[in-house]
Write an enzyme that holds these catalytic residues in place. Structure first.
Site, mmCIF file in Angstrom:
data_model
loop_
_atom_site.group_PDB
_atom_site.id
_atom_site.type_symbol
_atom_site.label_atom_id
_atom_site.label_comp_id
_atom_site.label_asym_id
_atom_site.label_seq_id
_atom_site.Cartn_x
_atom_site.Cartn_y
_atom_site.Cartn_z
ATOM 1 N N SER A 101 0.852 -1.184 0.000
ATOM 2 C CA SER A 101 0.000 0.000 0.000
ATOM 3 C C SER A 101 0.891 1.238 0.000
ATOM 4 C CB SER A 101 -0.887 0.013 1.238
ATOM 5 O OG SER A 101 -0.088 0.315 2.369
ATOM 6 N N LYS A 102 0.258 2.381 0.072
ATOM 7 C CA LYS A 102 1.002 3.656 0.024
ATOM 8 C C LYS A 102 2.074 3.733 1.110
ATOM 9 C CE LYS A 102 -2.435 6.603 -2.103
ATOM 10 N NZ LYS A 102 -3.805 6.252 -1.782
ATOM 11 N N ARG A 103 1.813 3.041 2.234
ATOM 12 C CA ARG A 103 2.786 3.069 3.332
ATOM 13 C C ARG A 103 4.152 2.548 2.897
ATOM 14 N NH1 ARG A 103 2.081 -0.644 7.040
ATOM 15 N NH2 ARG A 103 0.488 -1.685 5.804
ATOM 16 N N HIS A 104 4.171 1.689 1.891
ATOM 17 C CA HIS A 104 5.432 1.070 1.472
ATOM 18 C C HIS A 104 6.170 1.880 0.404
ATOM 19 C CE1 HIS A 104 2.920 -2.351 2.954
ATOM 20 N NE2 HIS A 104 3.999 -2.485 3.678
ATOM 21 N N GLY A 105 5.631 3.032 0.073
ATOM 22 C CA GLY A 105 6.292 3.845 -0.954
ATOM 23 C C GLY A 105 5.277 4.192 -2.029
#
Ligand code: GLU
Length: 486
Positions: A253-257
């Site tokens: 998800s966005k948390r990973h980049g």
């Protein structure tokens, strides 16, 4: 085997993501490896979330990655139109067939009634799913309910007591008990088909032989197979490719980049690196090789070597690969890519003439080994474009060393006589300097670096000097001396 035909069928509800790009790539590789055809069609039946903006983002991202298609949206073909919302007549025609054969029935249950049915099932500890309340309505029941103003959905009559086995080219045999599949909706009350129905009509009418898609669609597959069978159509082969997880093993998800291809493009990732990276998300060459071009993967791709286990998104690996391509691509190409970032940072004007372009090329030569993606060039380019302030205490200390005026004077004399500077010439010039001055290398090179850049660390002098040019370099050395004295 007859000619392979695959499709990439994005829903235009957002930009092209890493996962979608990987599905597109695997389809493309599989088709190209076996001289098959690629179709791209747009699955836009989710009217609220679909947009033309997302559609064009997806198509331009595919093209940027270098993935082409033989038939479909924007290229045309014999089985169009290629947007599902433009194919409603076709779905209607097959809906009539399914109604006539009894595979499909009208259901008038309202949202509230469905919710009540679900609650009752849960309270009784039963499996939750459509109860089949409208399965056996008579024509007059339908008329009466429609008279009450109800608009029906169409549900598929799932055969009970049947086990469906799907032969998946990645996962092997996967079985589904039809008793666990409730009668599912194929056309909503507004007349728009659901994904599971539209996809089957499209895959059949477009002659798709292989469905290669993300694992998250595996639970839809039995529903689609039931529809193929009910229509008497051949069932395509399936290959469900694994999820992509972040480093922490949770769903990417966005948390990973950054998650969209556009974001990577904007940061200055190269399509070659993205392709290389995406290919490794769930596939391997079977060797230690990690760097390869699209053409090379195309030669060796096979579904057998697609992993069953989830792929892990490793940003460090992507950065490493991208750095590799930045270092190994023709420097002119990398310099071209650098231009917009340097313009944005105010280092370059809107129009870059040949002389400036040559400077950009030399800057690129000097700094590209430090870059993971092109936007970072701005962090390294300052010393080439901005005159130094010489306010760093460490730099000041170096400039106050007694040999500095002699060293600067010696280089200035050489630069005056040198004409256009090139790497080899500057290397030779710098190499001789310590001996000529009777000084140790450090006492020569460190002050020169500080004099030219205001810093104690930075690009190689033999890269820096050609990029600055003799007059600019001399001017900086003089300013540095004045500063040191003042
Ligand atoms: N439209 C679906 C999606 O974007 C793809 C469905 C399929 O490949 O069957 O996830």
């Amino acid at each position: 085997m007859s000619e392979i035909k695959v499709r990439f069928a994005p829903s235009p509800t957002g930009p092209l993501h890493i996962g979608g790009a990987r599905s597109a790539l695997f389809n493309w590789l599989f088709a190209r490896r076996y001289n098959g055809k690629v179709v791209v069609r747009i699955e836009d039946t989710d009217l609220e979330r679909s947009s033309r903006e997302s559609e064009s983002n997806i198509l331009s991202s595919l093209r940027w990655l270098g993935l082409d298609w033989d038939e479909g949206i924007s290229v045309g073909g014999p089985n169009g139109p290629y947007r599902q919302t433009e194919r409603l007549e076709l779905y209607k025609q097959y809906t009539e067939e399914l109604l006539a054969s009894g595979w499909v029935y009208r259901c008038y249950c309202s949202e509230e009634e469905l919710a009540t049915q679900r609650e009752a099932q849960m309270a009784a500890g039963e499996m939750v799913g459509y109860t089949g309340k409208c399965r056996d309505l008579f024509e007059e029941d339908c008329k009466r309910l429609e008279g009450e103003g109800r608009r029906p959905v169409l549900r598929f009559r799932v055969p009970q007591g049947k086990v469906l086995t799907i032969r998946d080219q990645v996962r092997g045999d996967v079985s589904f008990d039809c008793n666990g599949i409730g009668d599912f909706i194929i056309v909503k009350s507004d007349g728009i088909p659901t994904y599971n129905f539209a996809v089957v009509v499209d895959d059949y009418t477009m002659g798709i032989t292989h469905v290669v898609r993300a694992e998250e669609h595996l639970s839809n597959t039995p529903l689609q197979v039931l529809l193929f069978e009910a229509m008497g159509w051949p069932v395509p082969e399936f290959a469900h490719i694994s999820l992509i997880l972040g480093q922490d093993r949770s769903k990417m998800s966005k948390r990973h980049g950054a998650t969209s291809i556009q974001q990577y493009r904007d940061m200055g990732y190269l399509p070659e690196a993205m392709i290389n990276f995406l290919a490794l998300l769930g596939w391997s060459t079977g060797t230690e090789d990690e760097v390869f071009t699209l053409d090379q993967v195309k030669e060796s791709f096979s579904l057998e070597r697609v992993a069953k286990s989830p792929a892990v998104f490793d940003l460090e690996k992507l950065n490493w690969l991208n750095g590799y391509y930045i270092r190994h691509s023709p420097v002119e190409k990398i310099a071209e890519l650098a231009v917009p970032y340097l313009q944005q940072a105010g280092y370059l004007p809107e129009i870059v003439d040949d002389r400036l372009m040559e400077k950009v090329r030399l800057v690129t030569v000097a700094v590209r080994e430090y870059l993971e993606y092109m936007a970072q060039i701005v962090d390294y380019a300052g010393v080439f474009f901005d005159d130094p302030a010489y306010d760093d205490p460490e730099a000041k200390e170096v400039l106050s060393q007694e040999q500095v005026p002699v060293v600067f004077g010696a280089l200035r004399d050489k630069l005056t006589n040198a004409g256009t500077l090139d790497e080899a010439g500057v290397k030779a010039m710098l190499k001789k300097l310590p001996k000529e001055l009777g000084l140790g290398g450090k006492n020569v090179y460190q002050p020169l670096r500080v004099g030219l850049t205001g810093k104690t660390k930075g690009p190689e002098l033999y890269h820096l000097l050609p990029a600055l040019g003799g007059p600019k370099a001399t001017e900086r050395l003089e300013r540095a001396l004045a500063q040191a004295r003042g």
